[in-house]
Enzyme design. Structure first.
Site, PDB file in Angstrom:
ATOM      1  N   THR A  68      -3.872   6.505 -21.568  1.00  0.00           N
ATOM      2  CA  THR A  68      -3.725   5.154 -21.045  1.00  0.00           C
ATOM      3  C   THR A  68      -2.293   4.734 -21.349  1.00  0.00           C
ATOM      4  O   THR A  68      -1.612   5.359 -22.149  1.00  0.00           O
ATOM      5  CB  THR A  68      -4.679   4.161 -21.740  1.00  0.00           C
ATOM      6  N   ASP A  75      -6.587  14.065 -24.745  1.00  0.00           N
ATOM      7  CA  ASP A  75      -6.644  12.644 -24.364  1.00  0.00           C
ATOM      8  C   ASP A  75      -5.964  11.852 -25.466  1.00  0.00           C
ATOM      9  O   ASP A  75      -6.539  11.619 -26.526  1.00  0.00           O
ATOM     10  CB  ASP A  75      -8.107  12.225 -24.192  1.00  0.00           C
ATOM     11  N   ARG A 119      -1.966  -2.273 -18.328  1.00  0.00           N
ATOM     12  CA  ARG A 119      -3.204  -1.506 -18.222  1.00  0.00           C
ATOM     13  C   ARG A 119      -3.057  -0.483 -17.119  1.00  0.00           C
ATOM     14  O   ARG A 119      -2.864  -0.840 -15.953  1.00  0.00           O
ATOM     15  CB  ARG A 119      -4.391  -2.416 -17.896  1.00  0.00           C
ATOM     16  N   GLU A 139      -0.520   4.846  -0.417  1.00  0.00           N
ATOM     17  CA  GLU A 139      -1.315   6.067  -0.580  1.00  0.00           C
ATOM     18  C   GLU A 139      -0.427   7.282  -0.405  1.00  0.00           C
ATOM     19  O   GLU A 139       0.394   7.348   0.509  1.00  0.00           O
ATOM     20  CB  GLU A 139      -2.453   6.095   0.440  1.00  0.00           C
ATOM     21  N   LYS A 143      -2.197   0.998 -24.698  1.00  0.00           N
ATOM     22  CA  LYS A 143      -2.567   0.931 -26.122  1.00  0.00           C
ATOM     23  C   LYS A 143      -1.287   1.030 -26.962  1.00  0.00           C
ATOM     24  O   LYS A 143      -0.438   0.156 -26.831  1.00  0.00           O
ATOM     25  CB  LYS A 143      -3.626   1.994 -26.406  1.00  0.00           C
ATOM     26  N   TYR A 199       0.843  -1.201   0.000  1.00  0.00           N
ATOM     27  CA  TYR A 199       0.000   0.000   0.000  1.00  0.00           C
ATOM     28  C   TYR A 199       0.873   1.243   0.000  1.00  0.00           C
ATOM     29  O   TYR A 199       1.816   1.335   0.788  1.00  0.00           O
ATOM     30  CB  TYR A 199      -0.899   0.023   1.247  1.00  0.00           C
TER      31      TYR A 199
HETATM   32  C1  LIG Z   1      -9.253   3.794 -24.034  1.00  0.00           C
HETATM   33  C2  LIG Z   1      -9.611   5.209 -23.839  1.00  0.00           C
HETATM   34  C3  LIG Z   1      -9.926   5.723 -22.580  1.00  0.00           C
HETATM   35  C4  LIG Z   1     -10.239   4.865 -21.386  1.00  0.00           C
HETATM   36  O1  LIG Z   1      -9.345   3.989 -20.973  1.00  0.00           O
HETATM   37  P1  LIG Z   1      -9.762   2.771 -20.003  1.00  0.00           P
HETATM   38  O2  LIG Z   1      -8.413   2.353 -19.535  1.00  0.00           O
HETATM   39  O3  LIG Z   1     -10.463   1.786 -20.852  1.00  0.00           O
HETATM   40  O4  LIG Z   1     -10.608   3.320 -18.918  1.00  0.00           O
HETATM   41  C5  LIG Z   1     -10.102   7.085 -22.453  1.00  0.00           C
HETATM   42  N1  LIG Z   1      -9.996   7.898 -23.508  1.00  0.00           N
HETATM   43  C6  LIG Z   1      -9.732   7.437 -24.746  1.00  0.00           C
HETATM   44  C7  LIG Z   1      -9.640   8.388 -25.861  1.00  0.00           C
HETATM   45  C8  LIG Z   1      -9.542   6.075 -24.944  1.00  0.00           C
HETATM   46  O5  LIG Z   1      -9.316   5.644 -26.179  1.00  0.00           O
END
Ligand SMILES: *Cc1c(COP(=O)(O)O)cnc(C)c1O
Length: 418
Positions: free
Chosen positions: A226, A200, A235, A56, A229, A54
């Site tokens: 994220t 994003d 993840r 925090e 990807k 942990y």
């Molecule tokens: C995949 C994605 C997210 C969310 O990611 P998670 O890990 O699935 O919660 C947010 N914004 C965009 C543009 C994404 O492609």
């Protein structure tokens, strides 16, 4: 320890299912643009005793003792994120992309205040203010879209809407956007109305890191991504910003939204960022785009209608309307042939989101396996054959393609598997 058996002994059921999933991943062509294969090193870091701890708080300011090692791991991850993306501040604790985006709302908006984002049907993400998301339910959302004639984001509409609605927060980026995001244009509009601009880059982070897509640094106030990807990490997610917004973002993540960070994930992110800083990764990012263009050309030449006519990045969105088949039956037939895709809405879709007109594909995972333009053309050919076979109920062709796919996957072993 005698009574600390291996997984295969302790829980053969789960062990066998994991092995089956590993085989499935090895034997199929992963075309889902939000997925990838992490390296053995990332996988190894993620499955460690760091999950026992942990932590925090932040390095040097924790609410639990015993952080001698964790502080070093999180600091390394942060320093690597800052170096790879060229940012002043990074927070590597968000559990995933959706909580990372929620932290941006928490940092800059009060409930009910206005956010503007790309609508879901135009390729935006749920967390950019879509109605079924907490971000759409708890905040007032206005949505921009893409132009019907070009399939590209309508920057005139973005500016008109921004001036009329004056949102406090603007999101750019998306989840089914095959074209380059114009960060300078968004920044100008945000500046004009005094809004916070959040980029994003969940889908394109690896391309940004590898120099294959323009960077939002210097334009966006906050960058959210994220890590699993195109960035090819575990993840998880990160938030990045200038020093100016560092405190607000950190406070929003913890204690605003989360408790203890997932330290095993943080270690995996650190490893992925080390990999992303190499020349090899630059070559990977460039190859992802080269492959996507080859795949797009292969499909277009076989009469497929691509949203926006093609791609600038890793992603291709196919509108199947002219092929007289919906996205779902096409994606299901493709999956039977070993081509893993996802059905997706297309802009101005006349079908419902759970039974839409399109299929979304991308090249991050096949590029991680070392495939190139020749393999992309083969995939486009199979895609065409399977779609036509699905329409006729021709399972024999689908089975034949399945075998050909297996021959190809055997030649291109995926990282981290086996
Ligand atoms: C995949 C994605 C997210 C969310 O990611 P998670 O890990 O699935 O919660 C947010 N914004 C965009 C543009 C994404 O492609």
């Amino acid at each position: 320890m005698a009574n600390d058996p291996a997984l295969s002994v302790a829980d053969p059921q789960i062990a066998e299912l994991i092995a089956a999933e590993e085989r499935r991943q090895a034997d199929t062509i992963k075309l889902i643009p939000s997925e990838n294969y992490v390296s053995k090193a990332v996988l190894e870091a993620t499955g460690t005793v760091l999950t026992n701890k942990y932590s925090e708080g932040y390095a040097g300011k924790r609410y639990y003792e015993g952080q001698q090692v964790i502080d070093q791991i999180e600091t390394l991850a942060i320093e690597r994120a800052k170096a790879v993306f060229g940012v002043e501040h990074a927070n590597v604790q968000p559990y995933s992309g959706s909580p990372a985006n929620l932290a941006i709302y928490m940092a800059f908006l009060s409930p009910g205040e206005k956010v503007m984002g790309l609508g879901l049907p135009s390729g935006g993400h749920l967390t950019h203010g879509w109605s079924v998301s907490a971000t759409g339910a708890w905040f007032t959302a206005v949505r921009y879209g893409v132009r019907q004639d070009t399939g590209r984001i309508d920057m005139d509409q973005v500016r008109d809407l921004a001036l009329a609605e004056r949102p406090k927060l603007i999101f750019c980026g998306g989840t089914a956007v095959p074209r380059t995001i114009d960060f300078p244009a968004f920044a100008e509009i945000a500046k004009e109305i005094g809004a916070v601009l959040a980029a994003d880059i969940a889908h394109i982070a690896g391309l940004v890191a590898g120099g294959a897509h323009p960077s939002p640094v210097g334009y966006a106030d906050v960058i959210s991504t994220t890590t699993h990807k195109t960035l090819r990490g575990p993840r998880g997610a990160m938030l990045m910003s200038t020093e100016e917004h560092a405190k607000a973002l950190d406070k929003a993540v913890f204690p605003g939204l989360q408790g203890g960070p997932h330290n095993h994930t943080t270690a995996g992110i650190a490893v992925a960022l080390k990999e992303a800083s190499t020349d090899e990764f630059k070559a990977y990012a460039a190859q992802v785009v080269t492959n996507a263009k080859a795949l797009a050309e292969g499909l277009a030449s076989r009469g497929f209608d691509l949203v926006s006519g093609g791609t600038d990045n890793h992603l291709v969105l196919i509108d199947l309307t002219n092929k007289d088949i919906a996205g779902k039956p096409a994606a299901q037939a493709l999956d039977r042939a070993g081509l893993e895709t996802n059905y997706n809405s297309v802009p101005f879709d006349t079908r419902k989101p759970f039974d839409p007109s399109g299929v979304r594909i991308g090249t991050p995972a096949v590029t991680s396996r070392g495939m190139g333009p020749a393999e992309m053309d083969a995939i486009a050919g199979w895609f065409d054959e399977v779609v036509e076979a699905a329409k006729k109920g021709d399972e024999q062709t689908i089975e034949r393609v399945r075998k050909e796919v297996l021959d190809l996957t055997a030649q291109f072993p995926a990282p981290g598997l086996g």
